[in-house]
Motif scaffolding. Structure first.
Motif, PDB file in Angstrom:
ATOM      1  N   GLY A 283      42.711  42.088  49.081  1.00 45.11           N
ATOM      2  CA  GLY A 283      41.472  42.758  48.714  1.00 45.11           C
ATOM      3  C   GLY A 283      40.709  43.212  49.936  1.00 45.11           C
ATOM      4  N   PHE A 284      39.911  44.251  49.755  1.00 46.20           N
ATOM      5  CA  PHE A 284      39.128  44.799  50.863  1.00 46.20           C
ATOM      6  C   PHE A 284      37.846  45.389  50.288  1.00 46.20           C
ATOM      7  CE2 PHE A 284      37.980  48.420  53.640  1.00 46.20           C
ATOM      8  CZ  PHE A 284      37.803  47.743  54.829  1.00 46.20           C
ATOM      9  N   ALA A 285      36.721  45.094  50.911  1.00 46.24           N
ATOM     10  CA  ALA A 285      35.444  45.642  50.465  1.00 46.24           C
ATOM     11  C   ALA A 285      34.547  45.851  51.673  1.00 46.24           C
ATOM     12  CB  ALA A 285      34.771  44.712  49.461  1.00 46.24           C
ATOM     13  N   HIS A 286      33.545  46.712  51.522  1.00 54.40           N
ATOM     14  CA  HIS A 286      32.642  47.018  52.627  1.00 54.40           C
ATOM     15  C   HIS A 286      31.457  46.066  52.673  1.00 54.40           C
ATOM     16  CE1 HIS A 286      30.549  49.399  55.627  1.00 54.40           C
ATOM     17  NE2 HIS A 286      29.464  49.361  54.867  1.00 54.40           N
ATOM     18  N   ILE A 295      37.307  37.668  46.292  1.00 51.40           N
ATOM     19  CA  ILE A 295      38.091  36.424  46.291  1.00 51.40           C
ATOM     20  C   ILE A 295      38.698  36.173  44.913  1.00 51.40           C
ATOM     21  CG2 ILE A 295      37.907  33.922  46.571  1.00 51.40           C
ATOM     22  CD1 ILE A 295      35.648  34.672  48.700  1.00 51.40           C
ATOM     23  N   ASP A 296      37.922  36.438  43.867  1.00 51.44           N
ATOM     24  CA  ASP A 296      38.454  36.311  42.503  1.00 51.44           C
ATOM     25  C   ASP A 296      39.625  37.260  42.283  1.00 51.44           C
ATOM     26  OD1 ASP A 296      36.676  34.338  41.809  1.00 51.44           O
ATOM     27  OD2 ASP A 296      35.206  35.717  40.907  1.00 51.44           O
ATOM     28  N   MET A 297      39.513  38.437  42.872  1.00 51.62           N
ATOM     29  CA  MET A 297      40.526  39.479  42.702  1.00 51.62           C
ATOM     30  C   MET A 297      41.896  39.030  43.200  1.00 51.62           C
ATOM     31  SD  MET A 297      40.378  43.283  44.387  1.00 51.62           S
ATOM     32  CE  MET A 297      38.647  43.419  43.954  1.00 51.62           C
ATOM     33  N   VAL A 298      41.916  38.188  44.258  1.00 48.21           N
ATOM     34  CA  VAL A 298      43.198  37.766  44.825  1.00 48.21           C
ATOM     35  C   VAL A 298      43.615  36.382  44.307  1.00 48.21           C
ATOM     36  CG1 VAL A 298      42.841  39.168  46.884  1.00 48.21           C
ATOM     37  CG2 VAL A 298      42.157  36.762  46.916  1.00 48.21           C
ATOM     38  N   ASP A 321      37.566  26.996  50.257  1.00 52.09           N
ATOM     39  CA  ASP A 321      36.582  27.030  49.179  1.00 52.09           C
ATOM     40  C   ASP A 321      35.765  28.308  49.271  1.00 52.09           C
ATOM     41  OD1 ASP A 321      34.265  26.511  51.016  1.00 52.09           O
ATOM     42  OD2 ASP A 321      35.309  24.599  51.260  1.00 52.09           O
ATOM     43  N   LEU A 322      35.050  28.600  48.200  1.00 52.77           N
ATOM     44  CA  LEU A 322      34.295  29.845  48.095  1.00 52.77           C
ATOM     45  C   LEU A 322      33.191  29.961  49.142  1.00 52.77           C
ATOM     46  CD1 LEU A 322      33.901  32.478  46.575  1.00 52.77           C
ATOM     47  CD2 LEU A 322      32.447  31.251  44.937  1.00 52.77           C
ATOM     48  N   PRO A 323      32.367  28.948  49.393  1.00 51.54           N
ATOM     49  CA  PRO A 323      31.313  29.078  50.408  1.00 51.54           C
ATOM     50  C   PRO A 323      31.856  29.429  51.791  1.00 51.54           C
ATOM     51  CG  PRO A 323      30.892  27.184  49.029  1.00 51.54           C
ATOM     52  CD  PRO A 323      32.272  27.662  48.678  1.00 51.54           C
ATOM     53  N   THR A 324      32.970  28.767  52.161  1.00 51.63           N
ATOM     54  CA  THR A 324      33.562  29.056  53.482  1.00 51.63           C
ATOM     55  C   THR A 324      34.043  30.503  53.549  1.00 51.63           C
ATOM     56  OG1 THR A 324      34.285  26.759  53.685  1.00 51.63           O
ATOM     57  CG2 THR A 324      35.341  28.364  55.119  1.00 51.63           C
ATOM     58  N   LEU A 340      40.450  41.713  55.834  1.00 47.06           N
ATOM     59  CA  LEU A 340      41.352  41.798  54.695  1.00 47.06           C
ATOM     60  C   LEU A 340      41.457  40.401  54.091  1.00 47.06           C
ATOM     61  CD1 LEU A 340      43.272  44.011  53.440  1.00 47.06           C
ATOM     62  CD2 LEU A 340      45.103  42.950  54.763  1.00 47.06           C
ATOM     63  N   VAL A 341      41.215  40.294  52.790  1.00 51.13           N
ATOM     64  CA  VAL A 341      41.316  39.004  52.093  1.00 51.13           C
ATOM     65  C   VAL A 341      42.638  38.974  51.333  1.00 51.13           C
ATOM     66  CG1 VAL A 341      40.266  37.486  50.378  1.00 51.13           C
ATOM     67  CG2 VAL A 341      38.811  38.851  51.897  1.00 51.13           C
ATOM     68  N   GLN A 342      43.387  37.893  51.540  1.00 54.10           N
ATOM     69  CA  GLN A 342      44.750  37.854  50.995  1.00 54.10           C
ATOM     70  C   GLN A 342      45.007  36.495  50.346  1.00 54.10           C
ATOM     71  OE1 GLN A 342      48.216  38.322  53.832  1.00 54.10           O
ATOM     72  NE2 GLN A 342      48.012  40.419  53.097  1.00 54.10           N
ATOM     73  N   GLU A 343      45.782  36.521  49.267  1.00 54.26           N
ATOM     74  CA  GLU A 343      46.092  35.253  48.596  1.00 54.26           C
ATOM     75  C   GLU A 343      46.885  34.342  49.531  1.00 54.26           C
ATOM     76  OE1 GLU A 343      49.024  35.205  45.437  1.00 54.26           O
ATOM     77  OE2 GLU A 343      49.750  37.192  46.023  1.00 54.26           O
ATOM     78  N   TYR A 344      46.645  33.061  49.438  1.00 60.33           N
ATOM     79  CA  TYR A 344      47.347  32.084  50.252  1.00 60.33           C
ATOM     80  C   TYR A 344      48.604  31.637  49.512  1.00 60.33           C
ATOM     81  CZ  TYR A 344      48.381  27.783  52.796  1.00 60.33           C
ATOM     82  OH  TYR A 344      48.999  26.799  53.531  1.00 60.33           O
ATOM     83  N   MET A 345      49.751  31.806  50.184  1.00 56.16           N
ATOM     84  CA  MET A 345      51.030  31.510  49.542  1.00 56.16           C
ATOM     85  C   MET A 345      51.376  30.040  49.738  1.00 56.16           C
ATOM     86  SD  MET A 345      51.304  34.576  48.591  1.00 56.16           S
ATOM     87  CE  MET A 345      52.802  34.352  47.685  1.00 56.16           C
ATOM     88  N   ALA A 346      50.765  29.182  48.929  1.00 57.23           N
ATOM     89  CA  ALA A 346      50.958  27.735  49.075  1.00 57.23           C
ATOM     90  C   ALA A 346      52.396  27.320  48.834  1.00 57.23           C
ATOM     91  CB  ALA A 346      50.034  27.002  48.110  1.00 57.23           C
ATOM     92  N   ALA A 347      53.057  28.007  47.924  1.00 54.12           N
ATOM     93  CA  ALA A 347      54.427  27.628  47.562  1.00 54.12           C
ATOM     94  C   ALA A 347      55.406  27.815  48.715  1.00 54.12           C
ATOM     95  CB  ALA A 347      54.882  28.439  46.351  1.00 54.12           C
TER      96      ALA A 347
END
Length: 459
Positions: A283-286, A295-298, A321-324, A340-347
């Protein structure tokens, strides 16, 4: 009423001679579909002789042979915009000189262009043939042929001392492992290698006489190719220098456009999606006000947060977490930094794959284990070599082709849903691939230049 002379029948390729230029034979592709004729030329320089503009240039008149060089001078006739074989308009010098085909001789106009990477050193267009010849495309060398012995005899006086290519490494630190290896590899393959420090180069912007100067002195114009290794911090100026070399007809293994594009993580991700290459949801936003929605988007936390511009440096930050995450995004926007916000690939358990790719072919691949230090995700250590699957080989080829990169590192991650692309780097570090993977990457880069210029040892 005078009787019109019969026209000469020529084939799809013929031998031509240019007595005024000292060229006794050059094989031309006969192309009635092309208007303008073109002769191979390099080291092209404009100068004045009295009040007349002249051109000096060198020619490789023999196909697939760079050891024979004929030095030429001719008055400048004109400058013309001509479409290249790729369809791109370019401005070329034009000369007028006598051409001999068979037993006929007449004056023709020739544009000068570097045709080293093309099959024929000359292209004969319809303007030069008008009223004199007709083309039978089923024929070859209808006016006679020259064998190798004859060509050797014709050009024995024109053998060049330099057998290899002249290649420059354009970078910042001559002691850097990668730059030293490229210089060593090129010299070992018989090439004349030079190091050009980006910060010590400047350029002359001139449509007629573009130039690059090094430490205040004009560079020799007999460079065949440059290998740009542009650090992220000097992308703008480094890419500008590469563009200048390209305008002078010098090959760059990675183009200026490709270098600039690869430094923008957002553009890279968008290009990957456009070409059907899977990436982690991003995700990307200005505005920082959109951080929560982003963050919800990813998929929510944890997320990875990366600077869009590679020159910004720094590793990806992991926000659990969301606040961080919101704090990181807000702080970055306050200093006008894009993230750039990206999902974390925990698996994936922090495992990633890096593949060194040359001409769309992976030449070495390593597996890495990521490390977390103060919430910064770093690449970590090499845990061994890796072997790409057939699908992954296709993926890295598509990725580098999408960005028009001939030399690059492609970063991948394997997940339960399949392999995803994490990023592409235009000036990769060879050292881990050569030391850990035991691959000779520098030699592969030099070989790629040889292939692009159709150079072979001894030719």
């Amino acid at each position: 009423m005078s009787k019109q002379s019969p026209k000469t029948v020529v084939g799809n390729q013929e031998w031509c001679a240019f007595p005024e230029l000292g060229i006794p034979a050059v094989k031309a592709r006969v192309d009635s579909g092309a208007k303008t004729s073109s002769l191979h030329a390099f080291n092209v320089r404009r100068f004045r002789r009295g009040k007349q503009a002249w051109i000096s240039f060198d020619v490789h008149p023999v196909q697939k042979n760079r050891t024979v060089v004929v030095k030429c001078e001719q008055p400048l006739l004109d400058m013309r915009v001509v479409k290249s074989s790729s369809g791109v308009p370019e401005t070329r010098y034009v000369i007028r000189t006598a051409m001999r085909m068979g037993d006929q001789q007449w004056e023709v106009d020739l544009t000068l262009a570097n045709r080293d990477s093309m099959g024929f050193r000359m292209l004969l267009g319809r303007q030069a043939m008008h009223g004199r010849v007709v083309v039978d495309p089923s024929l070859e060398n209808a006016l006679g042929d020259h064998n190798s012995a004859a060509l050797n005899s014709m050009y024995q006086h024109a053998a060049a001392e330099r057998q290899g290519l002249r290649i420059a490494v354009l970078a910042s630190n001559p002691e850097d492992y990668n730059n030293r290896r490229l210089l060593e590899a090129g010299r070992a393959r018989g090439h004349d290698m030079v190091f050009l420090n980006i910060s010590q180069c400047h350029m002359r912007l001139d449509a007629l006489e573009p130039e690059v100067l090094f430490r205040g002195s004009p560079l020799a114009e007999d460079l065949d190719a440059v290998i740009p290794r542009v650090r992220a911090q000097v992308t703008y100026y480094g890419a500008a220098l590469v563009r200048q070399f390209e305008s002078m007809g010098i090959l760059s293994i990675n183009s200026a456009v490709a270098i600039a594009q690869s430094q923008d993580r957002l553009l890279v991700m968008q290009s990957m999606l456009k070409h059907g290459i899977p990436i982690p949801t991003s995700g990307f936003a200005h505005s920082p006000a959109d951080a929560e929605a982003l963050i919800d988007m990813v998929g929510g936390t944890p997320v990875l947060i990366k600077p869009v511009a590679m020159r910004s440096g720094g590793s990806a930050a992991k926000a659990d977490d969301l606040p961080t995450a919101k704090q990181l995004i807000t702080t970055a926007r306050q200093i006008d930094e894009n993230l750039l916000v990206q999902e974390y690939m925990a698996a994936a358990s922090g495992r990633s794959i890096r593949s060194l790719v040359v001409n769309q072919k992976p030449v070495a691949t390593l597996a890495y284990q990521a490390e977390t230090r103060a919430d910064q995700i770093e690449v970590g250590t090499v845990v061994g070599t890796a072997k790409l699957t057939a699908a992954e080989r296709t993926l890295v080829a598509k990725a580098t082709k999408a960005l028009s990169l001939s030399v690059a590192r492609v970063d991948l991650i394997r997940t339960e849903e399949g392999t995803l692309l994490l990023g592409v780097v235009a000036a990769p570090d060879f050292e881990p691939f050569e030391r850990q993977g035991r691959k000779r990457v520098a030699e592969s880069v030099i070989a790629a230049i040889e292939k692009k210029l159709r150079w072979r040892a001894g030719e």
